[in-house]
Design a protein around this motif. Sequence first.
Motif, PDB file in Angstrom:
ATOM      1  N   MET A   1       0.952  -1.077   0.029  1.00 50.49           N
ATOM      2  CA  MET A   1      -0.016   0.350   0.054  1.00 50.49           C
ATOM      3  C   MET A   1       0.767   1.372  -0.172  1.00 50.49           C
ATOM      4  O   MET A   1       1.605   1.204   0.887  1.00 50.49           O
ATOM      5  N   LYS A   2       0.682   2.160  -0.897  1.00 49.35           N
ATOM      6  CA  LYS A   2       1.431   3.143  -1.086  1.00 49.35           C
ATOM      7  C   LYS A   2       0.887   4.637  -0.725  1.00 49.35           C
ATOM      8  O   LYS A   2      -0.418   4.622  -0.759  1.00 49.35           O
ATOM      9  N   GLY A   3       1.706   5.418  -0.310  1.00 46.39           N
ATOM     10  CA  GLY A   3       1.042   6.832   0.125  1.00 46.39           C
ATOM     11  C   GLY A   3       0.043   6.840   0.975  1.00 46.39           C
ATOM     12  O   GLY A   3       0.273   6.339   2.290  1.00 46.39           O
ATOM     13  N   LYS A   4      -1.042   7.648   0.533  1.00 50.39           N
ATOM     14  CA  LYS A   4      -2.239   7.846   1.578  1.00 50.39           C
ATOM     15  C   LYS A   4      -3.143   6.588   1.894  1.00 50.39           C
ATOM     16  O   LYS A   4      -4.100   6.708   2.512  1.00 50.39           O
ATOM     17  N   ASN A  43      -3.797   2.949  15.848  1.00 47.71           N
ATOM     18  CA  ASN A  43      -3.490   3.685  15.018  1.00 47.71           C
ATOM     19  C   ASN A  43      -1.908   3.326  14.472  1.00 47.71           C
ATOM     20  O   ASN A  43      -1.687   3.400  13.174  1.00 47.71           O
ATOM     21  N   PHE A  44      -1.058   3.109  15.507  1.00 44.95           N
ATOM     22  CA  PHE A  44       0.375   2.824  15.349  1.00 44.95           C
ATOM     23  C   PHE A  44       0.385   1.364  14.432  1.00 44.95           C
ATOM     24  O   PHE A  44       1.012   1.204  13.514  1.00 44.95           O
ATOM     25  N   ILE A  45      -0.316   0.451  14.984  1.00 44.39           N
ATOM     26  CA  ILE A  45      -0.386  -0.779  14.273  1.00 44.39           C
ATOM     27  C   ILE A  45      -0.871  -0.749  12.957  1.00 44.39           C
ATOM     28  O   ILE A  45       0.037  -1.255  11.934  1.00 44.39           O
ATOM     29  N   ILE A  46      -1.952  -0.104  12.628  1.00 47.83           N
ATOM     30  CA  ILE A  46      -2.298   0.106  11.275  1.00 47.83           C
ATOM     31  C   ILE A  46      -1.294   0.648  10.248  1.00 47.83           C
ATOM     32  O   ILE A  46      -1.202   0.443   9.196  1.00 47.83           O
ATOM     33  N   GLU A  47      -0.790   1.967  10.862  1.00 51.20           N
ATOM     34  CA  GLU A  47       0.207   2.746  10.047  1.00 51.20           C
ATOM     35  C   GLU A  47       1.648   2.188   9.978  1.00 51.20           C
ATOM     36  O   GLU A  47       2.125   2.261   8.764  1.00 51.20           O
ATOM     37  N   GLU A  48       2.170   1.549  10.898  1.00 53.56           N
ATOM     38  CA  GLU A  48       3.407   0.848  10.935  1.00 53.56           C
ATOM     39  C   GLU A  48       3.574  -0.388  10.673  1.00 53.56           C
ATOM     40  O   GLU A  48       4.545  -0.996  10.112  1.00 53.56           O
ATOM     41  N   LEU A  49       2.788  -1.232  11.256  1.00 51.72           N
ATOM     42  CA  LEU A  49       2.987  -2.781  11.064  1.00 51.72           C
ATOM     43  C   LEU A  49       2.177  -3.389  10.167  1.00 51.72           C
ATOM     44  O   LEU A  49       2.530  -4.176   9.454  1.00 51.72           O
ATOM     45  N   ALA A  50       0.839  -2.997  10.119  1.00 53.84           N
ATOM     46  CA  ALA A  50      -0.071  -3.706   9.054  1.00 53.84           C
ATOM     47  C   ALA A  50       0.311  -3.812   7.735  1.00 53.84           C
ATOM     48  O   ALA A  50       0.332  -4.738   7.124  1.00 53.84           O
ATOM     49  N   PRO A  51       0.820  -2.799   7.171  1.00 51.97           N
ATOM     50  CA  PRO A  51       1.323  -2.850   5.794  1.00 51.97           C
ATOM     51  C   PRO A  51       2.379  -3.916   5.429  1.00 51.97           C
ATOM     52  O   PRO A  51       2.366  -4.636   4.294  1.00 51.97           O
ATOM     53  N   GLU A  52       3.175  -4.216   6.373  1.00 57.30           N
ATOM     54  CA  GLU A  52       4.134  -5.430   6.222  1.00 57.30           C
ATOM     55  C   GLU A  52       3.359  -6.692   6.137  1.00 57.30           C
ATOM     56  O   GLU A  52       3.571  -7.578   5.390  1.00 57.30           O
ATOM     57  N   PHE A  53       2.317  -7.099   6.929  1.00 60.25           N
ATOM     58  CA  PHE A  53       1.477  -8.285   7.033  1.00 60.25           C
ATOM     59  C   PHE A  53       0.627  -8.421   5.763  1.00 60.25           C
ATOM     60  O   PHE A  53       0.687  -9.245   5.197  1.00 60.25           O
ATOM     61  N   TYR A  54       0.456  -6.958   5.175  1.00 61.22           N
ATOM     62  CA  TYR A  54      -0.931  -6.952   4.063  1.00 61.22           C
ATOM     63  C   TYR A  54       0.324  -7.483   2.861  1.00 61.22           C
ATOM     64  O   TYR A  54      -0.155  -8.176   2.084  1.00 61.22           O
ATOM     65  N   ASN A  55       1.563  -6.809   2.750  1.00 62.13           N
ATOM     66  CA  ASN A  55       2.383  -7.078   1.634  1.00 62.13           C
ATOM     67  C   ASN A  55       2.775  -8.565   1.785  1.00 62.13           C
ATOM     68  O   ASN A  55       2.793  -9.151   0.734  1.00 62.13           O
ATOM     69  N   GLN A  56       3.145  -9.177   3.029  1.00 58.60           N
ATOM     70  CA  GLN A  56       3.432 -10.617   3.100  1.00 58.60           C
ATOM     71  C   GLN A  56       2.335 -11.593   2.436  1.00 58.60           C
ATOM     72  O   GLN A  56       2.496 -12.365   1.905  1.00 58.60           O
ATOM     73  N   GLY A  57       0.915 -10.989   2.833  1.00 55.80           N
ATOM     74  CA  GLY A  57       0.004 -11.893   2.319  1.00 55.80           C
ATOM     75  C   GLY A  57      -0.406 -11.576   0.980  1.00 55.80           C
ATOM     76  O   GLY A  57      -0.686 -12.695   0.503  1.00 55.80           O
ATOM     77  N   VAL A  58      -0.083 -10.544   0.252  1.00 55.82           N
ATOM     78  CA  VAL A  58      -0.123 -10.388  -1.093  1.00 55.82           C
ATOM     79  C   VAL A  58       0.809 -11.439  -1.891  1.00 55.82           C
ATOM     80  O   VAL A  58       0.732 -12.123  -2.737  1.00 55.82           O
TER      81      VAL A  58
END
Length: 77
Positions: A1-4, A43-58
């Motif tokens: 997920m990129k940007g905003k 908010n911290f988890i969503i902004e900082e950690l979740a993208p890594e989990f999302y990318n790994q899932g993709v």
Amino acid sequence: MKGKDKFKITKEKRDEMIASIKAYYLDEREEEIGDLAASMMLNFIIEELAPEFYNQGVYDAYKYMNDRVEDLLGIQK
């Protein structure tokens, strides 16, 4: 997920997640935290950690589908 781009979660799911964070702090750390602190943690988890989990899932889905396509080519005559 990129940007905003942000993860979209319903208010009900967000409330559940906040309750889970509060329960975790109480169970694991024997600390009571309020809704604001739990919301900030979420908010911290969503902004900082979740993208890594999302990318790994993709990536995992891509790899799985790619492997299945390779299997499909194996049935050619």
